[in-house]
Scaffold this active site. Structure first.
Site, PDB file in Angstrom:
ATOM      1  N   THR A 150      33.046  39.839  46.331  1.00  0.00           N
ATOM      2  CA  THR A 150      32.947  40.820  45.360  1.00  0.00           C
ATOM      3  C   THR A 150      31.707  41.545  45.784  1.00  0.00           C
ATOM      4  OG1 THR A 150      33.962  39.281  43.791  1.00  0.00           O
ATOM      5  CG2 THR A 150      32.344  40.644  42.700  1.00  0.00           C
TER       6      THR A 150
ATOM      7  N   THR B  55      35.010  44.242  42.082  1.00  0.00           N
ATOM      8  CA  THR B  55      35.679  43.270  43.193  1.00  0.00           C
ATOM      9  C   THR B  55      37.059  43.678  43.389  1.00  0.00           C
ATOM     10  OG1 THR B  55      36.076  40.800  43.502  1.00  0.00           O
ATOM     11  CG2 THR B  55      36.703  41.676  41.492  1.00  0.00           C
TER      12      THR B  55
ATOM     13  N   ASP C   5      43.226  35.399  39.106  1.00  0.00           N
ATOM     14  CA  ASP C   5      42.356  35.147  38.344  1.00  0.00           C
ATOM     15  C   ASP C   5      43.124  34.347  37.159  1.00  0.00           C
ATOM     16  OD1 ASP C   5      40.225  34.996  40.173  1.00  0.00           O
ATOM     17  OD2 ASP C   5      39.253  36.783  39.058  1.00  0.00           O
TER      18      ASP C   5
ATOM     19  N   SER D 172      37.049  36.510  34.204  1.00  0.00           N
ATOM     20  CA  SER D 172      36.435  36.716  35.205  1.00  0.00           C
ATOM     21  C   SER D 172      34.852  35.879  35.343  1.00  0.00           C
ATOM     22  CB  SER D 172      35.983  38.083  35.352  1.00  0.00           C
ATOM     23  OG  SER D 172      35.041  38.475  36.394  1.00  0.00           O
TER      24      SER D 172
ATOM     25  N   GLY E  19      30.598  35.941  44.201  1.00  0.00           N
ATOM     26  CA  GLY E  19      30.790  34.401  44.494  1.00  0.00           C
ATOM     27  C   GLY E  19      31.730  33.657  43.895  1.00  0.00           C
TER      28      GLY E  19
HETATM   29  O1  DON Z   1      36.215  37.972  38.633  1.00  0.00           O
HETATM   30  C1  DON Z   1      36.072  36.935  39.368  1.00  0.00           C
HETATM   31  O2  DON Z   1      35.533  36.155  38.818  1.00  0.00           O
HETATM   32  C2  DON Z   1      36.531  36.753  40.587  1.00  0.00           C
HETATM   33  N1  DON Z   1      37.795  37.639  41.143  1.00  0.00           N
HETATM   34  C3  DON Z   1      35.513  37.085  41.530  1.00  0.00           C
HETATM   35  C4  DON Z   1      35.765  36.906  43.066  1.00  0.00           C
HETATM   36  C5  DON Z   1      34.713  36.638  43.621  1.00  0.00           C
HETATM   37  O3  DON Z   1      33.455  36.899  43.292  1.00  0.00           O
HETATM   38  C6  DON Z   1      34.860  36.370  44.948  1.00  0.00           C
HETATM   39  N2  DON Z   1      33.513  36.438  45.823  1.00  0.00           N
HETATM   40  N3  DON Z   1      32.747  36.845  45.773  1.00  0.00           N
END
Ligand code: DON
Length: 580
Positions: free
Chosen positions: A382, A400, A424, A453, A474
Site C-alpha cells: 500500500t 492501495t 478485505d 480497511s 502494511g
Molecule cells: O485497506 C487495507 O487495510 C489493506 N487493503 C491494505 C493493504 C496493505 O496495506 C498491504 N500493504 N501494505
C-alpha cells in the site's frame, strides 16, 4: 540531507516554474531518494521520490496541500505501480490551518452483483484464489473520484496542472530504479504472466526491464489524458469505463459500467482523539485505523511510557496489551458505517479505555481467545504520503491496490492495474476458523458496501499548531506503525525522522504474538517478554511511513522518507520569505 534554505530557494523556485511551464518533461534519474528534506515552506514525503517532487512543484507554483496530494497521488500511479494507483482506493485526511479537519473516503465499493458468499463454490467450499486473486476480487475503484472530490471541495490549482505531470511521466517515461526494475521483472514473470496486457505493460516486448531503462506507459498516458480533460468522468464514464467493463466480462468479474457510473467518494468527519495534550486526527470507518489508534492511545495514556524506556520489555508489553485490546474490538465492531452501526464514540472514549485497562496486567501477558476471530497478516503493499503547504494545511493520504500490483490485472487499452480489495471483506458467513478465515457479519460483501480497511492516514497537532503528518502501508501493521510514530514523538521526544527510523513492533490480537523488526531489540528484551508470557517473533521490516514533521521552534517542515523503502523521497517547496 537536502536543505532548502531561503538563499537556495530562489533559483530553485524559478527553475521549478520553468519546469512546470515547459511541455517536455525529461526522464528523471533515480538517485535522489531517501534524504531528509527541510524547508521553510511546503513539503511532500512519499514512497517514490519523483512523485514527491511532482507534489512539491505544485506547491512551488502556488497550489495548496490538497492540490499537491492529488498531483503526488497521480504521479505515484505512474512511478510506484506496486501501490500507487488509479485502479484502487484509499483515504485522505485534511487539517486546515485554522485547526479544523475533514476526510475524504475513496475506498473501493463492492459491485452491485456482490453477495456475502460470492467466494464459495456450489458445494460451499471457500476459495482463497477467487477471493484474493481473481476478477471478482476487484472492487469498484475510488481513487479518481476521491481526488476529484477533494479538489472540488478544497483544491486551489487548476485540475489540469495536477494531472499533466503524470501524463508526461507516463508518455515520456522515467528511469527505473534497481528496486523497481527487479520488482517488475519478478511480477511480470510470476503472477502477471497469465495476463497479456499486464505482461505488455510491465516488460519491454516480453523481456524484463533493467535498472536505468526508461519505462514508458502509453496506454496509461492516454487514460490519464482522459482524466486530465474530463476529471472523474474520464475514468468512470466513456472510454475508460468501457475498457474496465469489457475486461470484467472477459475475465468473469462483476464490475459493470453502471457500477462505475454510480461510484461516489464521501466526505466524512475525522476521528479526533487526544493524547497527553496532543490532538490526534485520523480516518473514520470504513477505516479501522483511526478508531484503533485512538483507543490504543487512550489505554496507554495512563502509563508512564517514557520512564519505561523506548522499546524496553516493559514498554513493548504495555503497547502490545493496548494493541491486543484495540484489535479485538476492530474485529468485533468495525466495518463500513454506511451499512453497519459502529459504536465509534464509545470505542474512542476515555471511559471505555479505563474499562479495557481493568484486566491489563503490567506483569503478565493477557491471552487472546481464538474462539472469537482469527485473521491472517496482510501483504506489505500500500503506500502512504504526507503533505504540508506553506500555510500549514496538512494532508495525509494512504491508498492501495491491496496486494502489491493489486489483482495483477492491467485493463487492456487502459494501461492501469486493478485492485484486489474485495479480499478485505470477510470470506463468507460463518466461516470463522482457527486457520485464519473470518465470517463475522459486519464486514461481509454486500452490494455497494466498502470493505474494512486498516489504512490510517493521521495528523498530530498541539495547542492549535501542526506537529506531524503520518501513516504507513502494511495491512494491519499500519495501525501499529502509525501508533508508534505518535508514541515516538510524544513520549520519547523524537523528531520526525528519528520517529520514522526507529524499529517497530506489531501485535494484532490474533495471532497472539509480538512481531518485532529484525534487530529491534536485544536478546534480554526478548527473554523478558517471553517471561511475561508473550510469543515473540523477530524479522522483516514493517511499513513505509513517509512523514512530514514541523519543528516547534522554527516552524520549518521536515520531510522524512522511510529508510525501509529505497525509492522513498521528500521534496520541499520554498516558503514566502518573512511570513512565518
Ligand atoms: O485497506 C487495507 O487495510 C489493506 N487493503 C491494505 C493493504 C496493505 O496495506 C498491504 N500493504 N501494505
Amino acid at each position: 540531507m537536502r536543505r532548502f534554505a531561503p538563499q537556495s530557494i530562489r533559483p530553485l523556485h524559478t527553475l521549478l516554474l520553468v519546469f512546470l511551464a515547459s511541455a517536455a518533461l525529461s526522464a528523471p534519474v533515480w538517485g535522489q531518494a531517501q534524504e531528509t528534506a527541510i524547508s521553510d515552506g511546503g513539503m511532500v514525503a512519499s514512497q517514490q521520490w519523483i512523485a514527491s517532487q511532482v507534489g512539491a512543484d505544485v506547491l512551488a507554483a502556488g497550489g495548496n496541500a490538497v492540490d499537491a496530494a492529488i498531483a503526488t497521488g497521480f504521479a505515484l500511479a505512474v512511478t510506484h505501480p506496486t501501490a500507487g494507483n488509479i485502479g484502487g482506493g484509499g483515504f485522505m485526511v485534511i487539517r486546515f490551518p485554522n485547526g479544523q479537519s475533514t476526510t475524504v473516503d475513496f475506498r473501493e465499493k463492492a459491485p452491485l452483483a456482490s453477495h456475502p458468499d460470492m467466494w464459495l463454490d456450489e458445494d460451499g467450499a471457500y476459495s482463497f484464489e477467487v477471493h484474493h486473486r481473481s476478477h471478482s476480487a476487484v472492487g469498484v475503484p475510488g481513487t479518481v473520484a476521491g481526488f476529484d472530490k477533494a479538489h472540488r471541495l478544497y483544491g486551489a490549482a487548476d485540475w489540469t496542472a495536477l494531472v499533466a505531470p503524470s501524463v508526461e511521466l507516463a508518455n515520456d517515461g522515467f528511469e527505473l530504479s534497481p528496486t523497481l526494475a527487479g520488482s517488475m521483472a519478478r511480477f511480470a514473470s510470476g503472477r502477471a504472466s497469465q495476463y497479456e496486457a499486464t505482461v505488455a505493460a510491465f516488460t519491454n516486448a516480453g523481456a524484463p526491464y533493467a535498472a536505468g531503462d526508461t519505462w514508458r506507459q502509453p496506454d496509461l498516458g492516454r487514460t490519464l489524458e482522459r482524466i486530465r480533460d474530463d476529471r472523474a468522468d474520464g475514468f468512470y464514464r466513456g472510454a475508460t469505463a468501457r475498457l474496465i467493463a469489457a475486461e470484467m466480462r472477459r475475465g468473469g468479474g462483476l464490475i459493470t459500467e453502471e457500477d462505475l457510473d454510480r461510484y461516489e467518494a464521501r466526505e466524512r468527519s475525522a476521528i479526533e482523539g487526544t493524547y497527553r495534550g496532543y490532538d490526534v486526527i485520523s480516518m473514520p470507518p470504513p477505516s479501522s485505523g483511526g478508531v484503533a489508534i485512538v483507543a490504543a492511545l487512550n489505554i496507554l495514556e495512563e502509563y508512564d511510557l517514557a520512564s519505561m524506556g523506548h522499546n524496553s520489555a516493559e514498554y513493548l508489553h504495555h503497547v502490545a496489551e493496548a494493541m491486543r485490546r484495540a484489535f479485538r474490538d476492530r474485529a468485533m465492531y468495525l466495518a463500513d458505517a454506511d451499512f453497519v452501526d459502529v459504536p465509534v464514540q464509545r470505542l474512542t472514549s476515555k471511559d471505555y479505555a479505563a474499562w479495557l485497562r481493568r484486566d491489563l496486567d503490567s506483569e503478565r501477558a493477557s491471552i487472546s481467545h481464538p474462539s472469537d476471530v482469527v485473521q491472517p497478516y496482510e501483504s506489505p503493499e500500500t503506500t502512504h504520503y504526507s503533505v504540508v503547504d506553506d500555510d500549514g494545511m496538512a494532508v495525509s493520504v494512504t491508498y492501495t491496490l491491496e496486494s502489491g500490483y493489486g489483482s495483477g490485472i492491467v485493463v487492456p487499452g487502459g494501461g492501469f492495474l486493478l485492485n484486489n480489495e474485495m479480499g478485505d471483506f470477510n470470506a463468507g458467513p460463518g466461516l470463522t476458523n482457527a486457520s485464519g478465515l473470518i465470517g463475522t457479519e459486519p464486514n461481509l460483501a454486500r452490494p455497494q458496501q466498502r470493505m474494512l480497511s486498516s489504512m490510517s492516514p493521521s495528523i498530530l497537532a498541539r495547542d492549535g499548531d501542526l506537529v506531524a503528518v503520518v501513516g504507513s502501508p502494511g495491512g494491519r501493521t499500519i495501525i501499529n506503525t502509525t501508533l508508534q510514530l505518535i508514541l515516538n514523538m510524544v513520549d520519547f521526544d523524537m523528531d520526525i525522522q528519528e520517529a520514522v527510523d526507529a524499529p517497530r513492533m506489531h501485535h494484532q490480537w490474533l495471532p497472539d504474538r509480538i512481531r518485532l523488526e529484525a534487530d529491534a531489540v536485544g536478546s534480554d528484551v526478548i527473554q523478558t517478554l517471553e517471561e511475561l508470557g508473550h510469543i515473540v517473533q523477530m524479522g522483516g521490516r514493517q511499513g513505509s511511513a513517509n512523514a512530514v514533521g514541523v519543528d516547534p521552534r522554527t516552524g520549518e517542515r521536515m520531510g522524512a522518507p522511510d529508510p525501509r523503502s529505497t525509492d522513498a523521497g521528500a521534496a520541499g517547496a520554498p516558503g514566502r520569505e518573512g511570513e512565518r
